[in-house]
Design an enzyme around this catalytic site. Structure first.
Site, mmCIF file in Angstrom:
data_model
loop_
_atom_site.group_PDB
_atom_site.id
_atom_site.type_symbol
_atom_site.label_atom_id
_atom_site.label_comp_id
_atom_site.label_asym_id
_atom_site.label_seq_id
_atom_site.Cartn_x
_atom_site.Cartn_y
_atom_site.Cartn_z
ATOM 1 N N TYR A 127 0.522 -0.864 0.214
ATOM 2 C CA TYR A 127 0.184 0.299 0.010
ATOM 3 C C TYR A 127 0.657 1.678 -0.090
ATOM 4 O O TYR A 127 -0.118 2.471 -0.377
ATOM 5 C CB TYR A 127 -0.916 -0.269 1.665
ATOM 6 C CG TYR A 127 -1.808 -0.993 1.050
ATOM 7 C CD1 TYR A 127 -2.876 -0.842 0.704
ATOM 8 C CD2 TYR A 127 -1.932 -1.965 1.421
ATOM 9 C CE1 TYR A 127 -4.148 -1.718 -0.206
ATOM 10 C CE2 TYR A 127 -2.972 -3.559 1.139
ATOM 11 C CZ TYR A 127 -3.915 -3.169 0.355
ATOM 12 O OH TYR A 127 -4.903 -4.297 0.584
ATOM 13 N N PHE A 414 -10.638 -3.909 10.840
ATOM 14 C CA PHE A 414 -11.859 -3.668 10.280
ATOM 15 C C PHE A 414 -11.857 -4.415 8.147
ATOM 16 O O PHE A 414 -12.226 -3.923 7.628
ATOM 17 C CB PHE A 414 -12.807 -2.006 9.564
ATOM 18 C CG PHE A 414 -11.291 -1.390 9.731
ATOM 19 C CD1 PHE A 414 -11.034 -0.890 8.662
ATOM 20 C CD2 PHE A 414 -10.575 -0.813 10.881
ATOM 21 C CE1 PHE A 414 -9.836 0.226 7.613
ATOM 22 C CE2 PHE A 414 -9.345 0.787 9.907
ATOM 23 C CZ PHE A 414 -9.279 0.397 8.770
#
Length: 414
Positions: A127, A414
Site C-alpha cells: 500500500y 475492519f
C-alpha cells in the site's frame, strides 16, 4: 448460456455479494467462515462503496470502503473511508487490477468529501505505492503472571467487578467505548452493528479455548470498564499452565483499568496472559514488577493516507504553534501535489495552497504516517524520507505534529 455481464469494474450489487465474498475468502486462504460471521459481514458491507472486478462470470477483484469517523489530535471526529476486503484473484495478478481498484476508490472517496482513507494491511509493502503510511502501532505481550506482580493505584480496591454474559452487557460496554473515543487519536466511532463484531465467537476459531467471557467493572452502580477474554487450561508436570487470551479491554480511569488488569493476572489455573492490538502506551506496563517477563513487542497497525491534504491537515490541532510550508508529492492523487502552508496550534489550524518557498519536502505517505502523531517527522527525516529546506522547520513541525496526549491507537480491525 451466454453471460449477460461484460468484463470490468462496477459497484457491488447485493445479489452478487456471495460470489464476491467467496473470491475474497479464497484470496485469504479459502477457510470457510461460521454462518453467523459471514452473515454479519454481509450486513456490514456498504454495497454502494464496494467494488467488484469481473472477468466474464467470475469476480477477480474486490474492494470496499466502510463509512467511519476517526478521532484525530485535538479530539475532532473526521470522516474517513475504511478501506477493506481488498483482494485480487491469483489468476489475475500483475494485470493492473489492484491499481485500477485503488484509483477508482480514491477518486470515489474524494467525491464523498472524506479527507482521509485508512486501512489495515495484510501485506504492508503493497500500500505504500498508493500513498498509505503506517500511522499507528500496536502492542503485543505474553506475560508470565506467575512471576510478574502488579502495583495498583489508589482507589483500585473500591472498584466492583462482576461476571456478565457478553451479550447481556453489550450496550453498557459500548457506551464505555463511546466515551473513550474522543480522547485518543486513531479510535473509530462505531456505527450501529459494529458492536456485534466483538461478540463473534465461532468455536472453530477458539483453538481449544473457552467461549468468550466478560467481566465488568462498576463504580457507583454504573459500568465504567470491561474486559473480554478467553481461557485455555493446560497442565504440565508442575501443575496448571493455563493461558488467558485478552480480546478487548476498556476503562474510564486508572483505578478501573488497574482493577481489570489485576483480575486478568489472577485468574485461577493460569500462568500466562497474552494480548495483541493494545495501545503502545498501555498503562499496565507501568504497574508490573518485571517488564522483561512480559515479552512485549510492537507491530504496525493503522495505515493512513490524506485524500485531501488541505482538509486533512486543518481538521486536527497541533501540540505547539506551527507555521510551515510543506512541499507535498503525491503521484497517485496529483491534486495533492504542491506547496501547502500549514498554520495552527492547540486551538485549530488552516492549510491552504501557497506559492511561498517550501520549508519541508515529503510525500503524502510520510504525511500519512505523521498525521496522528504516532510517527515523528524527525524520525522520518533521519530515514531520508523528509527533507528540511529551512533551518529549524523540522523541529518546529515535529513538535507540533507530535502527541499532546495518549498515543494513537486503532482499537480493532475492519
Amino acid at each position: 448460456m451466454a453471460s449477460d455481464r461484460t468484463d470490468g469494474m462496477r459497484v457491488l450489487r447485493p445479489d452478487d455479494w456471495d460470489v464476491w465474498y467467496d473470491t475474497l475468502l479464497r484470496a485469504f486462504g479459502g477457510a470457510p467462515e461460521a454462518p453467523e460471521e459471514r452473515e454479519l459481514w454481509r450486513e456490514l458491507t456498504e454495497f454502494d462503496r464496494s467494488l467488484a472486478v469481473w472477468d466474464g462470470d467470475a469476480v477477480v477483484g474486490t474492494a470496499g470502503a466502510f463509512t467511519f469517523r476517526l478521532t484525530v489530535p485535538g479530539g475532532a471526529s473526521v470522516p474517513a473511508a475504511g478501506v477493506t476486503m481488498v483482494s485480487v484473484a491469483g489468476t489475475h495478478r500483475r494485470r493492473g487490477v489492484l491499481t485500477s481498484m485503488m484509483r477508482r476508490q480514491l477518486d470515489d472517496v474524494r467525491s464523498w468529501g472524506e479527507p482521509l482513507a485508512v486501512l489495515t494491511a495484510s501485506e504492508p509493502d503493497i500500500y505504500g505505492r498508493f500513498g498509505y503510511g503506517a500511522a499507528t502501532y500496536a502492542l503485543r505481550a505474553e506475560i508470565d503472571t506467575a512471576r510478574v506482580r502488579l502495583s495498583v493505584p489508589a482507589g483500585t480496591d473500591g472498584v466492583r467487578l462482576r461476571y456478565a454474559a457478553p451479550a447481556d452487557v453489550l450496550e453498557d460496554c459500548e457506551a464505555v467505548y463511546a466515551r473513550l473515543v474522543p480522547g485518543r487519536p486513531g479510535m473509530l466511532a462505531r456505527r450501529p452493528k459494529w458492536e456485534r463484531v466483538a461478540l463473534l465467537d465461532p468455536e472453530s476459531e477458539r483453538e481449544g479455548a473457552s467461549p468468550l467471557q466478560c467481566v465488568v467493572a462498576e463504580r457507583n452502580g454504573r459500568i465504567a470498564g470491561y474486559a473480554r477474554y478467553r481461557v485455555k487450561l493446560g497442565w504440565g508436570d508442575s501443575g496448571h499452565d493455563g493461558t488467558v487470551s485478552l480480546e478487548d479491554l476498556a476503562a474510564e480511569d486508572p483505578a478501573v483499568d488497574a482493577a481489570l488488569w489485576r483480575f486478568l493476572f489472577g485468574i485461577d489455573l493460569t500462568s500466562t496472559l497474552v494480548m495483541r492490538g493494545r495501545p503502545v502506551d498501555d498503562a499496565w506496563q507501568y504497574l508490573v514488577s518485571d517488564i522483561r517477563r512480559c515479552r512485549t513487542r510492537q507491530r504496525d497497525s493503522l495505515y493512513l493516507r490524506p485524500v485531501e491534504v488541505g482538509a486533512a491537515l486543518q481538521a486536527r490541532t497541533y501540540a505547539a504553534p506551527v507555521d510551515v510550508v510543506l512541499d507535498v508529492e503525491d503521484a497517485f492523487c496529483p491534486w495533492n501535489t504542491g506547496r501547502w502552508r500549514l498554520s495552527g496550534d492547540a486551538k485549530g489550524a488552516s492549510c491552504e495552497r501557497t506559492a511561498d518557498a517550501a520549508d519541508l519536502a515529503l510525500t503524502v505517505r510520510e504525511l500519512g504516517s505523521a498525521y496522528l502523531g504516532g510517527v515523528s517527522l524527525t524520525a522520518l527525516a533521519a530515514a531520508g524520507r523528509v527533507r528540511e529546506l529551512r533551518a529549524g522547520a523540522l523541529a518546529e513541525a515535529s513538535v507540533a505534529f507530535g502527541p499532546a496526549g495518549p498515543a494513537p491507537w486503532l482499537p480493532h480491525g475492519f
